[in-house]
Design a protein around this motif. Structure first.
Motif, short mmCIF file in Angstrom:
data_model
loop_
_atom_site.label_atom_id
_atom_site.label_comp_id
_atom_site.label_asym_id
_atom_site.label_seq_id
_atom_site.Cartn_x
_atom_site.Cartn_y
_atom_site.Cartn_z
N LYS A 2 82.65 -19.76 29.22
CA LYS A 2 82.58 -20.47 30.50
C LYS A 2 82.79 -19.51 31.67
O LYS A 2 83.67 -18.67 31.64
CB LYS A 2 83.65 -21.56 30.51
N GLU A 3 81.95 -19.67 32.69
CA GLU A 3 82.07 -18.82 33.87
C GLU A 3 83.27 -19.29 34.71
O GLU A 3 83.46 -20.48 34.91
CB GLU A 3 80.79 -18.91 34.68
N SER A 4 84.07 -18.35 35.17
CA SER A 4 85.23 -18.68 35.98
C SER A 4 84.81 -19.18 37.36
O SER A 4 83.77 -18.80 37.87
CB SER A 4 86.13 -17.46 36.16
N ARG A 5 85.65 -20.02 37.95
CA ARG A 5 85.43 -20.53 39.30
C ARG A 5 86.51 -19.95 40.20
O ARG A 5 87.69 -20.14 39.97
CB ARG A 5 85.49 -22.04 39.31
N LEU A 6 86.08 -19.22 41.23
CA LEU A 6 87.00 -18.63 42.19
C LEU A 6 86.86 -19.35 43.53
O LEU A 6 85.77 -19.44 44.07
CB LEU A 6 86.72 -17.14 42.37
N ASN A 7 87.96 -19.89 44.01
CA ASN A 7 88.01 -20.51 45.34
C ASN A 7 88.79 -19.59 46.26
O ASN A 7 89.87 -19.10 45.90
CB ASN A 7 88.70 -21.87 45.30
N LEU A 8 88.25 -19.36 47.44
CA LEU A 8 88.95 -18.60 48.48
C LEU A 8 89.23 -19.55 49.63
O LEU A 8 88.31 -20.06 50.27
CB LEU A 8 88.12 -17.41 48.96
N TYR A 35 81.64 -18.89 43.03
CA TYR A 35 82.44 -18.62 44.22
C TYR A 35 82.29 -19.73 45.25
O TYR A 35 81.18 -20.14 45.57
CB TYR A 35 82.01 -17.28 44.84
N THR A 36 83.42 -20.21 45.74
CA THR A 36 83.42 -21.21 46.81
C THR A 36 84.44 -20.78 47.85
O THR A 36 85.58 -20.43 47.51
CB THR A 36 83.81 -22.61 46.27
N GLU A 37 84.02 -20.80 49.10
CA GLU A 37 84.93 -20.50 50.20
C GLU A 37 85.26 -21.81 50.90
O GLU A 37 84.35 -22.58 51.23
CB GLU A 37 84.28 -19.52 51.17
N LEU A 38 86.54 -22.09 51.08
CA LEU A 38 86.99 -23.36 51.64
C LEU A 38 87.83 -23.11 52.88
O LEU A 38 88.82 -22.38 52.83
CB LEU A 38 87.81 -24.12 50.59
N VAL A 57 93.56 -16.92 46.92
CA VAL A 57 92.56 -16.81 45.85
C VAL A 57 93.05 -17.66 44.69
O VAL A 57 94.15 -17.47 44.18
CB VAL A 57 92.37 -15.35 45.38
N GLU A 58 92.20 -18.60 44.30
CA GLU A 58 92.49 -19.49 43.18
C GLU A 58 91.38 -19.32 42.14
O GLU A 58 90.20 -19.38 42.49
CB GLU A 58 92.53 -20.92 43.71
N ILE A 59 91.76 -19.07 40.91
CA ILE A 59 90.77 -18.92 39.84
C ILE A 59 91.04 -19.99 38.79
O ILE A 59 92.15 -20.07 38.25
CB ILE A 59 90.81 -17.52 39.21
N ASP A 60 90.04 -20.82 38.54
CA ASP A 60 90.14 -21.91 37.57
C ASP A 60 91.40 -22.75 37.80
O ASP A 60 92.12 -23.09 36.87
CB ASP A 60 90.08 -21.37 36.14
N LEU A 75 90.18 -8.80 40.13
CA LEU A 75 89.33 -8.41 38.99
C LEU A 75 90.08 -8.57 37.67
O LEU A 75 89.53 -9.11 36.71
CB LEU A 75 88.85 -6.96 39.17
N GLU A 76 91.33 -8.15 37.62
CA GLU A 76 92.12 -8.27 36.40
C GLU A 76 92.29 -9.74 36.00
O GLU A 76 92.16 -10.08 34.82
CB GLU A 76 93.50 -7.62 36.61
N ALA A 77 92.54 -10.59 36.97
CA ALA A 77 92.69 -12.03 36.67
C ALA A 77 91.40 -12.62 36.13
O ALA A 77 91.42 -13.43 35.19
CB ALA A 77 93.13 -12.77 37.93
N LEU A 78 90.26 -12.22 36.70
CA LEU A 78 88.97 -12.72 36.20
C LEU A 78 88.70 -12.22 34.78
O LEU A 78 88.18 -12.96 33.96
CB LEU A 78 87.86 -12.26 37.13
N GLN A 79 89.04 -11.00 34.50
CA GLN A 79 88.77 -10.43 33.18
C GLN A 79 89.64 -11.08 32.10
O GLN A 79 89.26 -11.13 30.95
CB GLN A 79 88.97 -8.91 33.20
#
Length: 81
Positions: A2-8, A35-38, A57-60, A75-79
């Protein structure tokens, strides 16, 4: 996988948010994610929750970093996802 979702979470007139946007753009060159910017000013809930923290930055659904956003941490959090 599953592709991660990053919200900024950002707001206008926020120099740290501009820096965070650049960091996210650089990270996108190395790692795929949704990627979503809010803008927190569009939601009272977001303003109350993130008003003193932005950028965030919020990931999943998990807050990874706020304030000073750096390439390595994002990057480390996404990996790890």
């Amino acid at each position: 996988m599953k592709e991660s979702r990053l919200n900024l979470y950002t707001r206008s007139r926020c120099p740290l948010c501009v820096k965070a946007q650049r960091v996210i753009a650089d990270v996108r060159e190395e790692h795929d994610f949704i990627y979503t910017e809010l803008d927190i000013d569009e939601s009272d809930e977001w303003t109350e929750k993130y008003g003193l923290m932005i950028p965030v930055v919020e990931i999943d659904g998990e807050i990874i970093q706020y304030g000073q956003i750096d390439h390595f941490t994002v990057l480390e959090a996404l990996q790890k996802k």
